[in-house]
Design an enzyme around this catalytic site. Structure first.
Site: not given
Ligand SMILES: NC(=O)C1=CN([C@@H]2O[C@H](COP(=O)(O)OP(=O)(O)OC[C@H]3O[C@@H](n4cnc5c(N)ncnc54)[C@H](O)[C@@H]3O)[C@@H](O)[C@H]2O)C=CC1
Ligand SMILES: CCCCC/C=C\C=C\C(=O)C/C=C\C/C=C\CCCC(=O)O
Length: 258
Positions: A12, A17-18, A152
């Protein structure tokens, strides 16, 4: 572990984040970062931007769907072939899509498990490597229930349970590998917006109850927590929750006195 001259692989890594983690790793003088992502356009763009910022040969993009065992192993191999070593593996790719829940579990949990064991294979001291650190991305909902995203939540609880356990598996410890996980609250990426447009069964509830009310974890808060976990040689099996404005805190497993 210090960062100087070391090499990281980040799934990712093209975005969110990545990408932020990879940027910080390179800013700390890592030798190179391998961006492993299914999104080829974004991945190439990010690698190019890093090479412009940090110098030629510092970033390698590997197109890879982490749900494919073959592609994920090929990415680890490419990383070691390109940079000559591997020291940090971030199993970070994830999605939130309750309609595609089997795919979601494959990405969010199965690929984290597979990536951890590949890290042992490619970084392990018994396998010709130097040892290293695995950082798995869970979520705050890896620790608490979330009724609007049950699968999730299950996948992220799985990452916490796996990390706490794998960190002390003899084959992991004896190979000089530490395994930790981060559990961020919502982070300043597009992830949540995409989730409620495409992947939530409860978009209206979510909009009414949450949208805009939850402050975001800033990249700097998240990356400094990860840097600390990598640097701290005693951090193993650690699960760190990251809350906006409150930093990072290790959450021990419950003591059930069984
Ligand atoms: N953004 C948030 O609010 C939060 C995110 N996370 C976790 O953080 C991690 C990263 O999330 P973000 O950077 O926010 O998301 P993002 O959507 O900005 O980036 C995720 C990246 O993963 C890649 N990806 C998705 N499926 C894939 C696959 N099958 N193979 C290879 N790459 C793949 C996407 O192309 C993208 O570049 C995830 O595991 C997410 O669950 C955890 C808590 C909060
Ligand atoms: C899409 C509906 C899902 C509701 C939230 C469930 C899971 C969240 C997962 C995460 O990993 C993110 C962590 C916390 C998010 C908590 C609240 C989201 C607030 C959203 C907003 O302000 O838009």
């Amino acid at each position: 572990m210090n960062f100087d001259g070391k090499v990281a692989l980040v799934t990712g890594g093209a975005d969110g984040i990545g990408k932020a983690l990879s940027d910080v790793f390179l800013s700390k003088n890592m030798k190179g970062v391998c961006l492993v992502d299914v999104n080829e356009d974004k991945g190439q763009e990010t690698a190019k931007a890093f090479e412009e910022k940090y110098g030629a040969g510092k970033a390698k993009f590997c197109k890879c769907d982490v749900t494919s065992s073959e592609q994920l192993e090929a990415a680890f191999k490419t990383c070691v072939d390109t940079f000559g070593r591997l020291d940090v593996a971030c199993n970070n790719a994830g999605i939130l899509n309750e309609y595609k829940w089997k795919l979601m579990v494959s990405i969010n949990l199965n690929a984290v498990i597979e990536g951890t064991y590949l890290a042992v294979k490619y970084m392990g001291t018994k396998n010709g490597g130097n040892g290293g650190v695995v950082v798995n991305t869970s979520s705050v909902v890896g620790l608490v229930p979330r009724q609007y995203a049950a699968v999730y939540t299950a996948s992220k609880h799985g990452v916490v349970g796996f990390t706490r356990s794998a960190a002390f598996e003899p084959d992991v410890v004896d190979n000089g590998i530490r395994v930790v996980a981060i559990c961020p609250m919502a982070v300043e990426t597009e992830f949540m917006a995409i989730a409620y447009e495409q992947g939530s069964k409860y978009t209206e509830v979510y909009r009414n109850e949450m949208e805009g009310r939850v402050p975001r974890v800033k990249f700097e808060e998240l990356t400094s927590a990860v840097v600390q976990l990598i640097e701290d040689k005693d951090a193993n099996g650690s699960i760190n929750v990251i809350v906006p404005g409150k930093g990072s805190k290790s959450i021990p497993p419950p003591n059930l006195n069984l």
